[in-house]
Design a protein around this motif. Sequence first.
Motif, PDB file in Angstrom:
ATOM      1  N   ALA A   1       4.719  43.339  -2.786  1.00  0.00           N
ATOM      2  CA  ALA A   1       5.317  42.675  -3.948  1.00  0.00           C
ATOM      3  C   ALA A   1       6.276  42.767  -4.654  1.00  0.00           C
ATOM      4  O   ALA A   1       6.679  42.616  -5.591  1.00  0.00           O
ATOM      5  N   LEU A   2       5.926  44.720  -4.900  1.00  0.00           N
ATOM      6  CA  LEU A   2       7.891  45.136  -5.083  1.00  0.00           C
ATOM      7  C   LEU A   2       8.112  44.992  -4.790  1.00  0.00           C
ATOM      8  O   LEU A   2       9.374  44.373  -5.722  1.00  0.00           O
ATOM      9  N   SER A   3       8.378  45.083  -3.014  1.00  0.00           N
ATOM     10  CA  SER A   3       9.659  44.504  -2.884  1.00  0.00           C
ATOM     11  C   SER A   3      10.131  42.746  -2.656  1.00  0.00           C
ATOM     12  O   SER A   3      11.408  42.346  -3.310  1.00  0.00           O
ATOM     13  N   ALA A   4       9.142  42.002  -2.945  1.00  0.00           N
ATOM     14  CA  ALA A   4       9.425  40.691  -3.269  1.00  0.00           C
ATOM     15  C   ALA A   4       9.819  40.582  -4.655  1.00  0.00           C
ATOM     16  O   ALA A   4      11.253  39.411  -4.986  1.00  0.00           O
TER      17      ALA A   4
ATOM     18  N   ALA B   1      13.634  41.838  -4.917  1.00  0.00           N
ATOM     19  CA  ALA B   1      14.217  40.530  -4.075  1.00  0.00           C
ATOM     20  C   ALA B   1      14.678  39.521  -4.673  1.00  0.00           C
ATOM     21  O   ALA B   1      15.960  39.390  -5.352  1.00  0.00           O
ATOM     22  N   ILE B   2      14.202  38.978  -5.626  1.00  0.00           N
ATOM     23  CA  ILE B   2      13.927  37.763  -6.398  1.00  0.00           C
ATOM     24  C   ILE B   2      14.807  38.429  -8.161  1.00  0.00           C
ATOM     25  O   ILE B   2      16.236  37.648  -8.682  1.00  0.00           O
ATOM     26  N   GLY B   3      14.842  39.492  -8.212  1.00  0.00           N
ATOM     27  CA  GLY B   3      14.979  40.139  -9.570  1.00  0.00           C
ATOM     28  C   GLY B   3      16.421  40.281  -9.108  1.00  0.00           C
ATOM     29  O   GLY B   3      17.054  40.288  -9.879  1.00  0.00           O
ATOM     30  N   GLY B   4      17.150  40.621  -8.025  1.00  0.00           N
ATOM     31  CA  GLY B   4      17.510  41.471  -7.612  1.00  0.00           C
ATOM     32  C   GLY B   4      19.332  40.152  -7.490  1.00  0.00           C
ATOM     33  O   GLY B   4      20.222  39.989  -8.352  1.00  0.00           O
ATOM     34  N   LEU B   5      18.761  38.816  -7.114  1.00  0.00           N
ATOM     35  CA  LEU B   5      19.118  37.798  -6.422  1.00  0.00           C
ATOM     36  C   LEU B   5      19.153  37.111  -8.601  1.00  0.00           C
ATOM     37  O   LEU B   5      20.761  36.752  -8.932  1.00  0.00           O
ATOM     38  N   VAL B   6      18.578  37.336  -9.609  1.00  0.00           N
ATOM     39  CA  VAL B   6      18.471  35.820 -10.332  1.00  0.00           C
ATOM     40  C   VAL B   6      20.088  37.123 -11.059  1.00  0.00           C
ATOM     41  O   VAL B   6      20.495  36.530 -11.873  1.00  0.00           O
ATOM     42  N   HIS B   7      19.574  38.893 -11.081  1.00  0.00           N
ATOM     43  CA  HIS B   7      20.604  39.595 -11.960  1.00  0.00           C
ATOM     44  C   HIS B   7      21.774  39.143 -11.919  1.00  0.00           C
ATOM     45  O   HIS B   7      22.664  39.102 -12.452  1.00  0.00           O
TER      46      HIS B   7
ATOM     47  N   ALA C   1      15.432  49.897 -16.943  1.00  0.00           N
ATOM     48  CA  ALA C   1      14.501  50.880 -16.801  1.00  0.00           C
ATOM     49  C   ALA C   1      13.926  50.837 -16.947  1.00  0.00           C
ATOM     50  O   ALA C   1      13.097  51.104 -16.665  1.00  0.00           O
ATOM     51  N   ALA C   2      13.594  51.413 -18.260  1.00  0.00           N
ATOM     52  CA  ALA C   2      12.601  50.646 -18.984  1.00  0.00           C
ATOM     53  C   ALA C   2      11.768  49.598 -18.721  1.00  0.00           C
ATOM     54  O   ALA C   2      10.179  49.744 -18.543  1.00  0.00           O
TER      55      ALA C   2
ATOM     56  N   LEU D   1       5.687  42.613 -11.037  1.00  0.00           N
ATOM     57  CA  LEU D   1       6.617  42.284 -11.923  1.00  0.00           C
ATOM     58  C   LEU D   1       7.469  43.367 -12.390  1.00  0.00           C
ATOM     59  O   LEU D   1       8.548  43.610 -12.841  1.00  0.00           O
ATOM     60  N   GLY D   2       7.423  45.001 -11.601  1.00  0.00           N
ATOM     61  CA  GLY D   2       7.908  46.222 -11.650  1.00  0.00           C
ATOM     62  C   GLY D   2       9.014  45.428 -10.632  1.00  0.00           C
ATOM     63  O   GLY D   2      10.298  46.089 -11.321  1.00  0.00           O
ATOM     64  N   GLY D   3       8.954  44.872  -9.641  1.00  0.00           N
ATOM     65  CA  GLY D   3       9.729  45.238  -8.552  1.00  0.00           C
ATOM     66  C   GLY D   3      10.538  44.319  -9.030  1.00  0.00           C
ATOM     67  O   GLY D   3      11.867  44.176  -8.922  1.00  0.00           O
ATOM     68  N   LEU D   4      10.643  43.173 -10.012  1.00  0.00           N
ATOM     69  CA  LEU D   4      11.968  42.488 -10.963  1.00  0.00           C
ATOM     70  C   LEU D   4      12.750  43.152 -10.779  1.00  0.00           C
ATOM     71  O   LEU D   4      13.977  42.664 -10.932  1.00  0.00           O
ATOM     72  N   PHE D   5      12.929  44.340 -11.543  1.00  0.00           N
ATOM     73  CA  PHE D   5      13.916  45.256 -13.038  1.00  0.00           C
ATOM     74  C   PHE D   5      14.430  46.631 -11.041  1.00  0.00           C
ATOM     75  O   PHE D   5      14.781  47.389 -11.859  1.00  0.00           O
ATOM     76  N   VAL D   6      13.684  46.359  -9.793  1.00  0.00           N
ATOM     77  CA  VAL D   6      13.912  47.582  -8.765  1.00  0.00           C
ATOM     78  C   VAL D   6      15.307  46.935  -8.669  1.00  0.00           C
ATOM     79  O   VAL D   6      17.041  47.834  -9.236  1.00  0.00           O
ATOM     80  N   ALA D   7      16.013  46.367  -8.147  1.00  0.00           N
ATOM     81  CA  ALA D   7      17.413  45.777  -7.751  1.00  0.00           C
ATOM     82  C   ALA D   7      18.164  46.247  -8.607  1.00  0.00           C
ATOM     83  O   ALA D   7      19.237  46.643  -8.579  1.00  0.00           O
TER      84      ALA D   7
END
Length: 441
Positions: free
Chosen positions: A278-281, A284-290, A307-308, A332-338
Amino acid sequence: MSSSSSPAPSYAAVLRTRYACRTFGAALMGRLSYGMISLSLVLAIKEATDSYVVAGTVMALFGLTSVLLSPARAGLIDRHGPRRALLPMATAYALLLTALALASSWPGAPGALLGVLAVAAGACTPPLGPVMRTLWSDLVPDWRLLQRAYSLDTVAEELLFVTGPLLVGLLVRVAPSVGLAVSAALVLTGSLALVSSPAVRVRSGREKAPAGPAPSQGPVSGVRAAPSLRLLRGAPGLRQAIAVSAAVGMCLGAFDLLVIAFADAHEEPGAVAWMLAALSAGSAIGGLVHGAIPWRASNRLRLAFLAAALGLPLAAAGLSSRPHVLIVWAALGGLFVAPAITTAYVIADECAGPATRTRAGAWVNTAFNAGSAGATAATGLLVGRLPLPLCFTLAAAPVVLSAATALHRSRRLTLDTAAPIGLGRERRSDSDAEPQPSVSG
C-alpha cells in the motif's frame, strides 16, 4: 529545446524527447541490480556461512560503504564525465559481485573474505541514479517537462525495488548466489548501454566546465574547502533538500520495521506485505499525479508541505485498531513519498552548477539511504521497550520537524518569482548561460 517549441507537458512527451527512452531504459536496467542486491547478498552469505550474524554484518558493511562514499563517486562523475568515470566503476563493481557470487557458492566460505569483497563492491557502486537525474536536466531543458521526468524517474525506481526482490525469489530456486551474478550482469550491461547513449556523449562534452560552486551559490568562505563542502555551504536550498530527504528516509526505514511489529502484535504476519505494498502503490500514484500538476508554489515551500503530509498519516497509523486500518494510513502517507523525493532532487538540481549537478543529487540520495539505515537500527532498539503508537510517532517526528524548519525558512522567500510548475527557474537552451535559481536556490 525552447519552451515555445517543446511538446505539450506530459509523460509521453518526456519519453518522446530525443534519446530519452534509450538513455532511461539503459539506466533502469542497471538500477534493477540495486533492487536485487540486498536480498541476493543476504541469501547468498547465509547459504555460504549458515549464519544470519555474518550475513547481516556483511550486508551492513556493503551498505555503509556504498552510502558513505556516494558523494565521492558522484564527484568523480562531475569531474571526469560519465564516459570516463562511470564505466570503470561499473566494471569493478560487476567483477566484485561476481567474485562474491563465486565465493559464496562454496559452503563454509570465510566470513572475512566475504566481508572484504562486500566492502570493495560497496566502494565501487556506480551512481546510476544521480547520473540519470543529471542527464534528465540536459535531455529535458524545458521546465514544463523536467518535473514530469523526475517524477517518472522516482516512480520507476520505486517499482524497481518491488520487482527486484520478486526476481530474486525466482533466481534463488537455482542457487542463492545466482542473484549476485545476475545483479553484476545487469549493472554492467546497463552502464555500457548508458555511456554509449548520444545523450552521455553530449554531456561529456560539457564536463570541461570548471569545478566549484555554481554562480547561484553565492559567496563561499574557505576557498580551500572540498568541492562538496563548498556546494553545501553555498546552497541553503540543497541543505534543506538533504535534511528533508534524510528525514523521509528515517521515517520509511522505521516504518518498514514497525509494520512487522504491528502485524505480529495482531497475529496477522501476512498483512505486512499488504502494508508495504500500500505504501509503494500510494507512492507510485502520488508521484505520477504530482508530476502532472502545474505547481505555482516554490519547490522549497512545497517540499515542506509534502514532508508534513507524509509524516502525519504515518504517525496516525500507529493508532490503528486493526491491520486493514493501517493499510489505509500507509496508502495515504505513501501518496507523498515520491513527490517529496522528486522535489528534493529538483531542488538539488537547481542549486548546482553544471560541474556539481551529479554530486548534488548524490547528496540527496545518500541522505535518504543513511537516514533509512540509521532509523532501522534505532527502531530495532525501541520496539518492545516503548508502546507501538509512540514508536510510530517518534518515527514520523523527524520528517514533520524537517517540514516545520523548511517552512520557516521558506517564508522569507517570495512566491511570485517561481516558475509556473515551481521549478524555480525557466530552463533555457543549451547555448544560454546557466540560469540563476530564484526562489528555490
